[in-house]
Design a protein around this motif. Structure first.
Motif, PDB file in Angstrom:
ATOM      1  N   TYR A 171       5.491  51.273  84.400  1.00  0.00           N
ATOM      2  CA  TYR A 171       4.342  51.950  84.224  1.00  0.00           C
ATOM      3  C   TYR A 171       4.156  53.305  84.952  1.00  0.00           C
ATOM      4  N   LYS A 174       6.423  55.849  83.592  1.00  0.00           N
ATOM      5  CA  LYS A 174       6.189  56.431  82.538  1.00  0.00           C
ATOM      6  C   LYS A 174       4.709  57.622  82.929  1.00  0.00           C
ATOM      7  N   MET A 175       3.977  57.318  83.856  1.00  0.00           N
ATOM      8  CA  MET A 175       3.100  58.179  84.127  1.00  0.00           C
ATOM      9  C   MET A 175       3.749  59.309  84.845  1.00  0.00           C
ATOM     10  N   SER A 176       4.787  59.249  85.261  1.00  0.00           N
ATOM     11  CA  SER A 176       5.590  60.419  86.142  1.00  0.00           C
ATOM     12  C   SER A 176       6.323  61.385  84.994  1.00  0.00           C
TER      13      SER A 176
END
Length: 395
Positions: A171, A174-176
């Motif tokens: 997760y 993905k946020m990066s």
């Protein structure tokens, strides 16, 4: 706006219908036959000679390492070991299908993935002998590897803990905004832990780019799969959680490579989890603390020896003109000598300092731990013969 009522698209019926197992027939991807021949209409993965040989040689190296270290444990040179005999394709070929920037969270039978990424024989030995060159400073049991530079998260003994951790890490990936994934290895026995269900549900709901890689090797230590669960393996659970799922022949390196490549593509492009169930078999004991003769027959083992992933890939390489038996034997013998030399060298290396037990845990160790360390030092000084200074001390 999407209708959030989950009943809106549910099919209705006016009769009592019992849904049973077998309604969904999950196929198993296979590229090579047990004889190492390309299966009719099977699509060979896009893999060149250099990469194919690296996969094969790493698999063979791991088998040599396993043989030597099981022997070392029997000789009292190390305390514990877990071999991956028969399962080498699952870890090595899947690692080959990843980017080096992808995070690996493994269980304890994925030394092949670590070796493929460049973990050296000396590094393996330093960890297993817990000497001063072990980056974990002797705080872990043998085979609990970890390497930050190779994006390989340190292994922990409790089953399944890495599964929800992998969902969380993915997760964050993905946020990066980076096009990377986390692969999480575990056995079908670990899939009986609550962490498995929590991790899969979290990844599915939050659309985490994680590959859950289950090695279904038929046994959770001594418990056969049919006594663990009544469903269709582990793949059916992925479907139940809304996770895209692939079942693959775990002894077919080419099929493993192709499945993991596709899983990685899906995870990145669709920002979602993928479950891979690799159907394989553990030819070795569960660990050096286990005796498999108590729960399975020699006939069963011999049946699976015929599916050996190394022999299978060797035949395919030979058909491509990429394999020579004489050259391979030389490589294998060199690997044996290298492993033996590294083992002898590392067990002569000094062990970690006693202070390492508590340092790095606290900024400043509290008084009671300092007191305990001093008591321990006094005890060692009193009985020096019981506490050798080098790593080869397990007798």
């Amino acid at each position: 706006m999407k209708d959030r009522n989950h009943l809106a698209e549910v099919k209705t019926t006016n009769k009592v219908e019992i849904i049973s197992k077998g309604v969904v027939d999950i196929p198993m991807l296979q590229v090579l036959s047990e004889q190492g021949e390309l299966i009719k209409n099977a699509q060979e993965p896009n893999i060149d000679k250099e990469e194919a040989l690296k996969i094969f040689n790493t698999m063979h190296y791991i088998r040599v390492l396993d043989e030597r270290m099981v022997g070392a444990q029997r000789q009292g040179r190390i305390s514990f070991y877990l071999a991956s005999t028969g399962e080498e394709a699952a870890s090595v070929a899947s690692a080959a299908a990843l980017s080096n920037d992808d995070m690996i969270m493994s269980q304890y039978r994925e030394q092949g993935a670590l070796a493929y990424r460049g973990y050296t024989t000396d590094q393996f030995m330093n960890q297993m002998f817990s000497n001063k060159d072990d980056p974990n400073k002797g705080r872990q049991m043998p085979i609990h590897y970890g390497d930050k530079t190779l994006n390989f998260m340190t292994i922990s003994s409790p089953l399944g803990t890495q599964i929800p951790q992998a969902s969380g890490y993915a997760y964050g990936q993905k946020m990066s905004g980076k096009d990377v994934v986390t692969i999480c290895y575990f056995g079908e026995g670990a899939a009986s832990e609550g962490d498995f269900h929590a991790g899969l549900n979290m990844a599915a709901v939050l659309n985490c780019p994680v590959i859950f890689f289950c090695r279904n090797n038929g046994y959770a230590i001594s418990t056969p799969a049919e006594e663990q669960f009544a469903g269709d393996g582990i793949a059916s659970r992925g479907l139940g959680y809304g996770v895209k799922t692939i079942r693959v022949d775990g002894n077919d390196a080419l099929a493993i490579y192709a499945a993991t490549k596709e899983a990685r593509r899906i995870a990145i492009e669709e920002k979602c989890p993928v479950l891979i169930e690799a159907m394989t078999y553990r030819l070795a004991a569960h660990s050096t603390s286990d005796d498999p003769t108590g729960y399975r027959s020699r006939e069963e083992e011999d049946k699976w020896r015929a599916k050996d992933p190394i022999a299978r890939m060797a035949k395919w390489l030979e058909s491509k003109g990429w394999y020579n038996e004489a050259d391979n034997q030389k490589r294998v013998e060199k690997a044996r000598q290298d492993v033996l030399a590294a083992m002898k060298n590392c067990e002569k290396t000094d062990i970690c300092a006693v202070e390492d037990i508590v340092e790095d845990v606290y900024d400043t160790p509290p008084w009671h731990l300092k007191e305990q360390i001093n008591e321990l030092k006094s005890h060692i000084k009193k009985y020096p013969k019981m506490y050798p200074k080098t790593a080869g001390r397990v007798k």
